[in-house]
Motif scaffolding. Structure first.
Motif, mmCIF file in Angstrom:
data_model
loop_
_atom_site.group_PDB
_atom_site.id
_atom_site.type_symbol
_atom_site.label_atom_id
_atom_site.label_comp_id
_atom_site.label_asym_id
_atom_site.label_seq_id
_atom_site.Cartn_x
_atom_site.Cartn_y
_atom_site.Cartn_z
ATOM 1 N N CYS A 253 -49.373 -4.965 14.889
ATOM 2 C CA CYS A 253 -50.470 -4.742 15.586
ATOM 3 C C CYS A 253 -51.933 -5.390 14.640
ATOM 4 O O CYS A 253 -51.615 -5.270 13.416
ATOM 5 C CB CYS A 253 -50.966 -3.350 16.164
ATOM 6 S SG CYS A 253 -51.238 -2.092 14.774
ATOM 7 N N VAL A 254 -52.799 -5.350 15.414
ATOM 8 C CA VAL A 254 -53.962 -5.800 14.659
ATOM 9 C C VAL A 254 -55.137 -4.615 14.830
ATOM 10 O O VAL A 254 -55.568 -4.140 15.949
ATOM 11 C CB VAL A 254 -54.917 -6.913 15.026
ATOM 12 C CG1 VAL A 254 -55.967 -7.263 14.292
ATOM 13 C CG2 VAL A 254 -53.560 -8.216 15.191
ATOM 14 N N LEU A 255 -55.658 -4.105 13.491
ATOM 15 C CA LEU A 255 -56.310 -2.871 13.648
ATOM 16 C C LEU A 255 -57.643 -3.136 12.789
ATOM 17 O O LEU A 255 -57.365 -3.699 11.540
ATOM 18 C CB LEU A 255 -55.742 -1.521 13.322
ATOM 19 C CG LEU A 255 -54.559 -1.168 14.113
ATOM 20 C CD1 LEU A 255 -53.891 0.327 13.446
ATOM 21 C CD2 LEU A 255 -55.083 -0.751 15.735
ATOM 22 N N GLU A 261 -58.354 4.394 10.414
ATOM 23 C CA GLU A 261 -58.532 5.818 10.142
ATOM 24 C C GLU A 261 -58.348 6.786 11.236
ATOM 25 O O GLU A 261 -57.877 7.851 11.213
ATOM 26 C CB GLU A 261 -60.135 5.956 9.746
ATOM 27 C CG GLU A 261 -60.202 5.279 8.551
ATOM 28 C CD GLU A 261 -61.812 5.156 8.177
ATOM 29 O OE1 GLU A 261 -62.637 5.802 8.894
ATOM 30 O OE2 GLU A 261 -62.184 4.627 7.008
ATOM 31 N N ASP A 262 -58.572 6.092 12.462
ATOM 32 C CA ASP A 262 -58.421 7.204 13.780
ATOM 33 C C ASP A 262 -56.897 7.444 13.833
ATOM 34 O O ASP A 262 -56.354 8.279 14.259
ATOM 35 C CB ASP A 262 -58.930 6.396 14.958
ATOM 36 C CG ASP A 262 -60.485 6.481 14.990
ATOM 37 O OD1 ASP A 262 -60.966 5.379 15.610
ATOM 38 O OD2 ASP A 262 -61.043 7.025 14.372
ATOM 39 N N MET A 263 -56.021 6.202 13.668
ATOM 40 C CA MET A 263 -54.622 6.570 14.025
ATOM 41 C C MET A 263 -54.183 7.472 12.993
ATOM 42 O O MET A 263 -53.193 8.020 13.178
ATOM 43 C CB MET A 263 -53.940 5.039 13.514
ATOM 44 C CG MET A 263 -54.136 3.999 14.864
ATOM 45 S SD MET A 263 -53.622 4.808 16.333
ATOM 46 C CE MET A 263 -55.154 5.269 17.041
ATOM 47 N N ILE A 269 -50.549 7.821 17.139
ATOM 48 C CA ILE A 269 -50.219 7.524 18.519
ATOM 49 C C ILE A 269 -50.907 6.452 19.103
ATOM 50 O O ILE A 269 -52.374 6.875 19.388
ATOM 51 C CB ILE A 269 -50.647 9.005 19.268
ATOM 52 C CG1 ILE A 269 -49.760 9.996 18.622
ATOM 53 C CG2 ILE A 269 -50.222 8.758 20.816
ATOM 54 C CD1 ILE A 269 -50.112 11.495 19.055
ATOM 55 N N LEU A 270 -50.490 5.473 19.143
ATOM 56 C CA LEU A 270 -51.215 4.019 19.441
ATOM 57 C C LEU A 270 -50.601 3.608 20.926
ATOM 58 O O LEU A 270 -49.442 3.808 21.135
ATOM 59 C CB LEU A 270 -50.725 3.024 18.508
ATOM 60 C CG LEU A 270 -51.673 1.588 18.493
ATOM 61 C CD1 LEU A 270 -53.078 2.152 18.209
ATOM 62 C CD2 LEU A 270 -51.026 0.655 17.495
ATOM 63 N N PRO A 271 -51.548 3.091 21.836
ATOM 64 C CA PRO A 271 -51.058 2.695 22.972
ATOM 65 C C PRO A 271 -49.952 1.568 22.970
ATOM 66 O O PRO A 271 -50.067 0.872 21.945
ATOM 67 C CB PRO A 271 -52.507 2.143 23.668
ATOM 68 C CG PRO A 271 -53.570 3.034 22.879
ATOM 69 C CD PRO A 271 -52.972 3.214 21.620
#
Length: 352
Positions: A253-255, A261-263, A269-271
């Motif tokens: 994925c690309v974050l 930090e949120d993950m 818990i990522l969509p």
């Protein structure tokens, strides 16, 4: 037959459940014999996954149940089965799980055990598909060579208690320092049990090993066990020294930095749509280095994070994701974009 000890009691000490399940099919556990498998076969006892319930599913013999379930006794005696442990060693405790058997669980159980040399174990007839059947005279004759009714008692005759319908565990502490290779589960007089977990630590018979050949001393089959860890949310560290995984997969994925930090705070818990498949579910072999191509022949997307999943568990010593930095990859013409390669080494599989 040995004297049956007085009735036992459930233990309150559940620390042994952090140890390995020595009877599980995933470490080589095997059902050698069962007196009856009419409603559901004894092999279900040693499944590695948790029991499930299918409300509207039936077989030609009755309600489908995820466990071992025998028919009602019309003759004297009780039902029993013999299990060959996948990991042989010291047993610390057992979990007799009767989840979903609210109306048909076995009222009482006892557990016996033996330490047998492999050459003393008779060749048992193949069990095959046992649902709807009872043990044959041939099977009774073969198992009688083990004299299992005279084995030592680890758990005396004990009452089972039903808790929540979908989570009814009965834990029993075992006070024994001996090495065991086989267990006999007795149910009185009949009924169903979803899972049998036999927790303990492996203990190898070193007298039969070649002193000139090195072995993996941390393998669970030889007594390796994790005695401390900082976090086990996604799986107990004992899994690292067990069998190699059956298979694996990689997603990317690309974050942004803020999303990362949120993950972390949300335990990743990522969509689902955020993850892109890089490597499909791929079969692995123990103690081998695998070099695998990515799912896409020409990887066009920049990936900032990768998720490595092993199925169902096990150990991997190294993971390499071979590619190019985004500053180089994006400048290449489409036809020249390289295939992403994965290099990983699956964990050592002990000779169980």
């Amino acid at each position: 037959m040995t004297d049956i000890p007085k009735e036992g009691k459930l233990t309150r000490f559940l620390d042994f459940t952090q140890l390995i399940d020595m009877a599980s099919e995933c470490v080589g556990g095997k059902v050698l014999f069962a007196t009856d498998d009419f409603f559901a076969p004894a092999e279900n006892l040693i499944k590695s996954d948790s029991p499930s319930f299918k409300e509207h599913e039936y077989t030609e013999f009755g309600k489908w149940m995820d466990g071992w379930e025998t028919r009602r006794k019309r003759i004297p005696g009780h039902d029993w089965c013999v299990i060959q442990l996948g990991v042989q060693g010291i047993i610390r405790g057992v979990d007799v799980d009767i989840s979903y058997f609210s109306g048909s669980y076995a009222p009482r159980i006892s557990i016996q055990a033996a330490n047998l040399n492999e050459e003393n174990v008779p060749t048992m007839p193949p069990r095959g598909v046992k649902t709807g059947a009872a043990a044959t005279p041939e099977e009774f004759e073969a198992i009688s060579e083990l004299n299992s009714d005279s084995w030592d008692y680890l758990v005396p005759m004990s009452e089972l208690k039903l808790g929540d319908p979908d989570s009814s565990h009965n834990y029993f502490f075992v006070n024994s320092q001996q090495r065991w290779t086989h267990i006999r589960l007795n149910i009185f007089p009949d009924g169903g049990i979803a899972r049998l977990r036999v927790y303990g630590t492996g203990q190898r018979d070193w007298t039969s090993s070649d002193s000139k050949e090195p072995v993996d001393l941390v393998a669970i089959a030889f007594g390796g066990v994790c005695v401390g860890f900082s976090n086990a949310h996604f799986g107990h560290p004992n899994n690292m020294i067990g069998n190699s995984p059956d298979s694996c997969q990689v997603d990317g994925c690309v974050l942004t930095t803020q999303e990362e930090e949120d993950m972390v705070r949300n335990q990743w818990i990522l969509p689902a749509h955020k993850w892109k498949p890089l490597l499909p579910v791929t079969k692995l072999s123990p103690d081998q280095t695998h070099v695998l191509d990515s799912l896409t022949l020409e990887l066009q997307d920049v990936i900032t994070h990768a998720r490595f999943t092993i199925i169902p568990d096990g150990g991997v010593s190294r993971l390499r994701l071979k590619g190019f930095p985004s500053s180089i990859c994006l400048l290449r013409p489409l036809r020249e974009k390289p295939t992403l390669k994965f290099s990983l080494k699956a964990g050592f599989r002990a000779n169980l």
